[in-house]
Design an enzyme around this catalytic site. Sequence first.
Site, PDB file in Angstrom:
ATOM      1  N   SER A  86      -5.793  -1.411  -2.443  1.00 15.47           N
ATOM      2  CA  SER A  86      -6.310  -2.363  -3.427  1.00 15.47           C
ATOM      3  C   SER A  86      -7.486  -3.135  -2.819  1.00 15.47           C
ATOM      4  O   SER A  86      -8.447  -2.524  -2.353  1.00 15.47           O
ATOM      5  CB  SER A  86      -5.182  -3.283  -3.903  1.00 15.47           C
ATOM      6  OG  SER A  86      -5.562  -3.996  -5.053  1.00 15.47           O
ATOM      7  N   HIS A 108      -0.919   1.202 -10.141  1.00 17.44           N
ATOM      8  CA  HIS A 108      -1.390   0.229  -9.156  1.00 17.44           C
ATOM      9  C   HIS A 108      -0.216  -0.615  -8.657  1.00 17.44           C
ATOM     10  O   HIS A 108       0.634  -1.030  -9.440  1.00 17.44           O
ATOM     11  CB  HIS A 108      -2.457  -0.681  -9.758  1.00 17.44           C
ATOM     12  CG  HIS A 108      -3.281  -1.370  -8.735  1.00 17.44           C
ATOM     13  ND1 HIS A 108      -4.430  -0.811  -8.201  1.00 17.44           N
ATOM     14  CD2 HIS A 108      -3.137  -2.554  -8.098  1.00 17.44           C
ATOM     15  CE1 HIS A 108      -4.943  -1.621  -7.310  1.00 17.44           C
ATOM     16  NE2 HIS A 108      -4.171  -2.697  -7.219  1.00 17.44           N
ATOM     17  N   ASP A 164      -3.839   3.584 -13.439  1.00 19.58           N
ATOM     18  CA  ASP A 164      -4.417   2.465 -12.701  1.00 19.58           C
ATOM     19  C   ASP A 164      -5.802   2.180 -13.254  1.00 19.58           C
ATOM     20  O   ASP A 164      -6.629   3.101 -13.375  1.00 19.58           O
ATOM     21  CB  ASP A 164      -4.489   2.808 -11.208  1.00 19.58           C
ATOM     22  CG  ASP A 164      -5.113   1.713 -10.361  1.00 19.58           C
ATOM     23  OD1 ASP A 164      -5.260   0.576 -10.864  1.00 19.58           O
ATOM     24  OD2 ASP A 164      -5.450   1.986  -9.198  1.00 19.58           O
TER      25      ASP A 164
END
Length: 422
Positions: free
Chosen positions: A209, A392, A362
């Site tokens: 991320s 995610h 995601d």
Amino acid sequence: MAESYQTVPDYSQRTMESYYILVLIAGILVAFLLLVLIATDHNFFKGEIPSDVDQPAKLRLYHHIYTLIEILAKNLNHLGLVEEHTLIRLITDGLPACRDSQLFIRDLHFEGVPVRIYLPREPSASKRRGVIFIHGGCGIFGSFRTYERICRYIARKSDSVVVSVGYHLAPEHKYPTQTLECLTATVHFLKTAETYGVDAARIIVCGDSVGGTFTASVCQELGRRTDIPKIRAQVLIYPFLQALNFNLPSHQKNAAVAFLSRERTVHFILKYLNKDCSLKEPILAGSHVPESINLKYRKWINPDLIPDVFKLGYKPPLPTLFSPQLHEEVQELFEPWVSPLLAEDAVVCGLPDTCIVTCEHDVLRDEGLLYKKRLEDNNVRVTWHNVEKGFHSALGFFGYGIFSFPSSSTIMNHAVDFIKGY
């Protein structure tokens, strides 16, 4: 090398009974409060759970729990009792891990930056590879404990010395503190690798991320330096890589998917940069980007560059009115430290071998695809995996047994298999 331990206080039986009674009472009060908040906040059921995502029923449960915590944090913040991000940090820290007999674990500081080192106990006939792990969490959440199981697994399975970087979090520590501290810790490790039995020519940087954002930025910054050893490779796990276009196919397809919706993405970016979160809507629409910048970066950030298989149902967004005032307010969004996709070719061509892991469900999927193309166009070797059932934050559930997801292990093993190749 000494190992750090956590000790548990020795409570008496009566003290423990009182403790559990208080916990039960607190739990009942919190449950009641959450029920009231559910009734008053219509956003609770907004999250979409695709039918083909990993274990949709479990994901739906987790998403609802997280949303409840978000609602509670927001209301406590409005009452002036606690900052919104403080409560979410307590949840995302996760549960403490048990002692690991295979590793030495030690907390240190690299030039003032907190790090935690994981060193295999088994002696090695030669120098080991090193892995610098930079955690995700929007630059606002995350800690050593959040990623403890992940770093231990990498160290054990790849027989590597892992350095987890505990950079200081926003908004208390303002941007670009986080990138600078990741850079400082990485440079220090490159210079002192032999101290930890590591081959300085075999150091890999890995992040998920926003940790992937920091990883990309660190590798871009160090690619041209000749005074320190070169980074051998980088691993980017569902990275955030650009803040110009929030209407790519994956943004549309996964706009409301747990845990990182399209709106949450921009909300957390603004919070990370210490900006007014009310700017979210015009940024989502693209009002912060002048036509000159759109034209300049269209060769790198463009839905036409996304393979057709990932564009089913995509609709080009309607034109939006540019706001010079908004553009001036959010200049940081155009810096490569926030948007590594905007780095010039002269920087990108110097990057090391790269592994990119994207997830189908995601909002950030297409950013990984666009960066993959940029790297390949600049003759950088890329290994790419798209986890079809993944979402995610899936990696954050790794190591929790039945509470984890199959995609959590898939992502982790893609990263470890790549690391083992170096």
